[in-house]
Structures are given as structure tokens and as C-alpha cells.
Motif scaffolding. Sequence first.
Motif, PDB file in Angstrom:
ATOM      1  N   TYR A 184     -33.868  29.136   3.955  1.00  0.00           N
ATOM      2  CA  TYR A 184     -32.940  28.659   4.983  1.00  0.00           C
ATOM      3  C   TYR A 184     -31.714  28.073   4.283  1.00  0.00           C
ATOM      4  N   ARG A 185     -30.626  28.847   4.307  1.00  0.00           N
ATOM      5  CA  ARG A 185     -29.388  28.479   3.626  1.00  0.00           C
ATOM      6  C   ARG A 185     -28.478  27.774   4.631  1.00  0.00           C
ATOM      7  N   VAL A 186     -28.051  26.554   4.331  1.00  0.00           N
ATOM      8  CA  VAL A 186     -27.324  25.744   5.302  1.00  0.00           C
ATOM      9  C   VAL A 186     -26.017  25.229   4.712  1.00  0.00           C
ATOM     10  N   VAL A 187     -25.044  25.022   5.609  1.00  0.00           N
ATOM     11  CA  VAL A 187     -23.787  24.363   5.251  1.00  0.00           C
ATOM     12  C   VAL A 187     -23.712  23.060   6.049  1.00  0.00           C
ATOM     13  N   PRO A 188     -23.192  21.981   5.463  1.00  0.00           N
ATOM     14  CA  PRO A 188     -23.209  20.684   6.138  1.00  0.00           C
ATOM     15  C   PRO A 188     -22.209  20.566   7.280  1.00  0.00           C
ATOM     16  N   ARG A 189     -21.201  21.439   7.306  1.00  0.00           N
ATOM     17  CA  ARG A 189     -20.185  21.339   8.357  1.00  0.00           C
ATOM     18  C   ARG A 189     -19.464  22.679   8.486  1.00  0.00           C
ATOM     19  N   VAL A 190     -19.008  22.951   9.699  1.00  0.00           N
ATOM     20  CA  VAL A 190     -18.206  24.151   9.949  1.00  0.00           C
ATOM     21  C   VAL A 190     -16.920  23.832  10.692  1.00  0.00           C
ATOM     22  N   THR A 191     -16.729  22.582  11.088  1.00  0.00           N
ATOM     23  CA  THR A 191     -15.512  22.202  11.801  1.00  0.00           C
ATOM     24  C   THR A 191     -14.316  22.039  10.869  1.00  0.00           C
ATOM     25  N   VAL A 192     -14.571  22.051   9.567  1.00  0.00           N
ATOM     26  CA  VAL A 192     -13.513  22.161   8.566  1.00  0.00           C
ATOM     27  C   VAL A 192     -13.965  23.238   7.585  1.00  0.00           C
ATOM     28  N   ALA A 204     -17.000  24.276   3.164  1.00  0.00           N
ATOM     29  CA  ALA A 204     -18.224  23.529   2.881  1.00  0.00           C
ATOM     30  C   ALA A 204     -19.103  24.284   1.888  1.00  0.00           C
ATOM     31  N   PRO A 205     -19.882  23.553   1.072  1.00  0.00           N
ATOM     32  CA  PRO A 205     -20.813  24.210   0.153  1.00  0.00           C
ATOM     33  C   PRO A 205     -22.053  24.699   0.890  1.00  0.00           C
ATOM     34  N   VAL A 206     -22.864  25.496   0.217  1.00  0.00           N
ATOM     35  CA  VAL A 206     -24.116  25.976   0.790  1.00  0.00           C
ATOM     36  C   VAL A 206     -25.271  25.510  -0.082  1.00  0.00           C
TER      37      VAL A 206
END
Length: 529
Positions: free
Chosen positions: A496-504, A507-509
Motif C-alpha cells: 500500500y503506497r501512500v502520499v501524505p497530501r494531494v492538495t499541494v 508529496a513523497p511516497v
Amino acid sequence: MAERSNVDRRRFLALAGGGTLATALALAGASSGPVWATPRFRDNPFALGVASGEPTPSGVVLWTRLAPNPVAEDGTGGMPGKAVNVAWQIAEDPAFRRVVRSGAERAAPELAHSVHVEVEGLRPDREYWYRFRAGSELSPVGRTRTAPSAGAALSSLAFGVVSCQSYPDGYYTAYRHLAEEDLDLVLHLGDYIYEGGGQGSIGRGHLPAAETFSLTDYRIRYGQYKSDADLQAAHAAFPWLVVLDDHEVENNWADAISQSDTEPDQDPAVFLRRRAAAFQAYYENQPLRRTQRPHGPDMRLYRRVGYGRLADFTMVDTRQYRDDQACGDGLRSDCTERLDPARTMLGQEQEAWVLDGLERSHATWKILGNQVFMMQADHLEGDAQGFGMDTWDGYAAARRDLLAGVERRRVDNFVVVTGDAHRSTAADLKVDFTDPDAPAVGAEFLGTSISSGADGQDMDDLGRIWLRENPHMKFHNAQRGYMRCEVTPRHLRTDYRVVPRVTVPGAPVSTRASVYVEAGTPGIAQVDA
């Protein structure tokens, strides 16, 4: 080799200019009409990038769409009402020194100047690079890969799983990271666009600004979504298998029944016209075969793709053949209609096709690409129970029949991958979810969204309830991202690969968890979180 390269380059230019195009178009069955003989584009006609999909051991589909102005208000993409000759090449190297196949297709206004090239004669399990030319303009270069031969004994296979990419909700950062993975294939499980008029708060408001209803509306919406550079990078990196869910047409539609939301219930004939427009725009913008081209409001999307003796991918369609949602849709705690054995999610024909194919498969892993989650998900704490009517919980008897069929036919190593819910969950699949001791017949990996739902969080209230009330669930996360799955003869691992934010952007993964299924043992074996 240099001499061959020069010949291929000359032929490429000749095809783009029309040289031997008449024969090529006749063989491809392209429409005849006025042709823009010497096209000159004011802006880049390949602004929507390139894509590939539907890999077989001998071929693949190559896609592009000419659209110098992807969001032109008339839905034309900035193209005139004339066809354009588009040449293509596929090579064994990114510099196109070893071109192995080339030809031409006609991009016609009837299909929004899209091109779907069904290349054959390629070698199995091989990397290839491809490009297009229209007039004097060259497209970006895409990379693709054919499937292994039917009897190939593979040591491993890697594929990505994505869904739900609301443009106003966030940036497509996850796609940029996905494009950098080492994958053989990507599965997109639906909600490629969203039909609503949402504007969001990050400057990525929908075009057109209102909800989409007409073919023009849907074409503009796809033009906006596919203009995203991160999405284009992911398409250009791997072949995709795609299937739609609800938002490509309208939220929570079911067969010929529209959702009652901002507009009154539509007459089925009116809704089917909308569905036909949505399906056409979907086909125009995806790397699909001619056999998937819609006929009015009907589109054959369920299909199977094999990867040697290691894995079979069965892509299902949970929208076109389902009964209407039970009890008026939504979250319900007292809905007996959902237990009606006459209600269907897949339709009889598709369900029989699924089970027959699973039973006949000689592959180690049988992987089902599914739109709405199959696992039972009680949303309420304590003795009360609440289930969503749009998921398989709203079609509980149909789910039981399907999973009982998997068990009865002794289908081993059955794994379902799913999108839609904007959260990640790994769970055992059971014929009887009411019995905590009932054996698992398979496993489901629910993947989160690319951007829908905005930033998300590691755990939320619903996630805590799900893990407490549903003992078959083994993992939960509510951030954005994608699944990376690796298959070997011994196990299937989902990262499960996640990014901490998408509103800017930017972001890292990271890998939030790795979840394993062991061959020969149904259900989740291990969670490394």
C-alpha cells in the motif's frame, strides 16, 4: 541496422503524409470522409499524451487523441471537422533504431480524433516503445510490454492498481510515483473522471463548470483530466487494463436507472442517451480494442487477460447489469431487500462467465478486477449493523452465490482487487461473513483513491469501526495512493503506497504496509505495517 532504420523513418513520414495510407485504412476498417491532407497545428496536437493497453502475447493497443485545445468549448479538442492521417511506429528500443511494426490510422472527428491501433506480430513478454506522427508533429514516446505466452512459467509479475481521481480534489502526485515503479501492467478500476460540477478549493475546478450530460460535456471533461502531466506519465510508462465504475457516467447509476440527486429521476430512455454519450467519450479516451467500442448505451467491458501460468486477470463490470440499489440506496441498517436471492450485481451471463473462467484457469493466481468492495463492511458499532447499498453488501445474496461458486468449484488462490471507497483495506472473503470461524475462500485488497477525498489520514473513525466490527478485515488506511502488487508462484504481496497530501503538489511516497497471501492458503496470511 542503420539502413533498416532509414527505410522505416522514410516510411513513417510517407504514412503520415498519406503515401500508402488508403490500403492501411481499408484494412483497419476506418471511416471514410474528408481528410485534412496537410495538417498544420497551432498548438501541440498530442497534448493528451499517449497510452497503451490490452496486452496479449502477440500484441497491444496503442492510443492517442489529437487535441491541440483539449478543453475547447465545442468538445472538438480544437480540431476541424476533418479526419487526419496519423502514422505510428513500435520499436524494440526508445531511440527507434529497431522499428518492428509501423502503419497508419485515420483519426476521425466522429471519435474525437482518437486513435486505437491494435498491433500484432510482437514477441511475448517484451518491452517496446511507440510513438505517433500527425503532419509534422511527433508525439511523446510511450513504453509498453506484451503479455507472456500462455504456457510461460514466470518467476514474478508486478502490477499497479489505481482508481478514483477527482480532479478538483487533489493533484495526481501518486501517478508521478507510480510511473517510476517497475511494473508490467496497471489496472484502473473506475472513476477515471467525475461527472459533477465540483470546483474544489485548490484551483483545479471542473470544466465544464456544470455537471456533464452531453457528449460535448464528457469530451471536455476528459480533455481536462487527461491534460494532467502526471497522469500522462503513468499512461506512457505501462500498458493499462481499464474498466469504468459510476462517475464516468453518473454517481451510483445502475443499469438503465439514474441516481436521484440534483435532478429528478430521469426517464430510462433519457438516461440511456446520457450513458451512450458517456460510454463513447470513455472509449475515445482509453486504450481499448474495437471489440470494446460501445454500441449506443452498451459496452462489453468484462474480459480476461492471461499472464502465462502465473496469473489470470478477470475484469468485471458491476454497473451495466446490476439491479437497482436496495432500499433506496445509501447506508441502511434494516434493509432485508439486500438479501433477496433474485437480485444480481453481475447479471446471470457475466456471473456464469466469471465462474466458468475461474474454474478453467490453469494459472496459479486468479485475480478479479472489481469496482465496488466485495467484503462485508458493517459501518455501525455494537449490535446494530449498517451496510452501504451500492457495494456488494447491497447484493448480499449475489455475493454469497459468487463466493460459494468459487468454493464449490475449488478455485484456489482467488484474489479480488477493488477501488471506489477512497480507503485501503485488506480482508478475507467468506461465503458466510456472519460466522467468524467460517473459512476464507479468497482475499480482497481494497485500494484507496489517487486524489478523491483530498488528503485523507492514516486512520479515521470509520476505519476504527471497520476493524472493530469486521474481524475479517486485517488492515486499514485512509490516505491517498495506489497498490503495487507482486506475484510469484509462492505468494502475492500488496504494497500500500501512500502520499501524505494531494492538495499541494510534490508529496513523497512511502509504503504504509505490505500484505501477503500465500499460495494454497486462502485469505490474508501476514500484514507488515
